[in-house]
Scaffold this motif. Structure first.
Motif, PDB file in Angstrom:
ATOM      1  N   ALA A  22      33.268  34.401  32.289  1.00 12.83           N
ATOM      2  CA  ALA A  22      34.540  33.729  32.539  1.00 12.83           C
ATOM      3  C   ALA A  22      35.304  34.279  33.735  1.00 12.83           C
ATOM      4  O   ALA A  22      35.273  35.471  34.017  1.00 12.83           O
ATOM      5  N   ASP A  23      36.009  33.381  34.407  1.00 10.94           N
ATOM      6  CA  ASP A  23      36.960  33.740  35.453  1.00 10.94           C
ATOM      7  C   ASP A  23      38.310  33.893  34.767  1.00 10.94           C
ATOM      8  O   ASP A  23      38.904  32.909  34.337  1.00 10.94           O
ATOM      9  N   PRO A  24      38.815  35.117  34.655  1.00  8.79           N
ATOM     10  CA  PRO A  24      40.082  35.297  33.946  1.00  8.79           C
ATOM     11  C   PRO A  24      41.287  34.830  34.748  1.00  8.79           C
ATOM     12  O   PRO A  24      42.368  34.668  34.191  1.00  8.79           O
ATOM     13  N   GLY A  25      41.105  34.598  36.060  1.00 12.16           N
ATOM     14  CA  GLY A  25      42.238  34.298  36.924  1.00 12.16           C
ATOM     15  C   GLY A  25      42.883  35.613  37.339  1.00 12.16           C
ATOM     16  O   GLY A  25      43.182  36.446  36.498  1.00 12.16           O
ATOM     17  N   TRP A  26      43.047  35.792  38.629  1.00 11.55           N
ATOM     18  CA  TRP A  26      43.569  37.066  39.131  1.00 11.55           C
ATOM     19  C   TRP A  26      44.927  36.927  39.787  1.00 11.55           C
ATOM     20  O   TRP A  26      45.675  37.893  39.875  1.00 11.55           O
ATOM     21  N   ASP A  27      45.241  35.711  40.278  1.00 10.68           N
ATOM     22  CA  ASP A  27      46.436  35.562  41.086  1.00 10.68           C
ATOM     23  C   ASP A  27      46.866  34.092  41.123  1.00 10.68           C
ATOM     24  O   ASP A  27      46.515  33.323  40.239  1.00 10.68           O
TER      25      ASP A  27
END
Length: 146
Positions: A22-27
């Motif tokens: 998964a891409d947790p989202g960074w920004d």
């Protein structure tokens, strides 16, 4: 995750690589592929509670303390990129952190983007990891002429 950092510190590892799906989202840069987050608080901007905020806060704490190269590799939306989107609570880039998002099949986009990423590990280099996209020629999709 904390156990991985603990083991890396105990072994005096030169780097750590995490691999997840998964891409947790960074920004705040890419709402088409991941949740948008306030990069300082790591809270999703849509106000929804999610399972990544606490993980990301702990991960950020560990990454800053580790001070050696960290690669976070995942697929999820499969948009190939290698960058440094992770910020500390004051908005400064966490220089030892690198995001690596891998290729994938984006058939919905009209592409056959199933390729791969070659990672070279050199414990004597400053960055330790280097990345090279590997394009599979048979997976190219012809783009029609205008």
């Amino acid at each position: 995750m904390r156990e991985t950092f603990k083991a890396a510190k105990t072994r005096n590892s030169v780097a750590v690589m995490f691999i997840s799906q998964a891409d947790p989202g960074w920004d705040l840069t890419d709402g088409t592929r991941a949740p948008l987050r306030d990069p300082k608080t790591l809270t999703e901007t849509d106000g929804q509670t999610d399972g990544f905020k606490d993980f990301l806060l702990a991960f950020r704490e560990e990454a800053i303390a580790f001070r050696k190269p960290i690669a976070y590799v995942y697929g999820d939306s499969h948009y190939y990129r290698v960058d440094k989107p992770f910020l500390d609570a004051q908005g400064r880039r966490i220089e030892n952190f690198t995001r690596v998002e891998t290729f994938g099949d984006n058939a919905a986009n009209g592409t056959n983007d199933v390729n791969w990423v070659k990672v070279t590990v050199n414990p004597r280099s400053r960055e330790v990891f280097s990345y090279q996209p590997q394009i599979v020629p048979g997976n190219r999709v012809a783009v029609p002429s205008p």
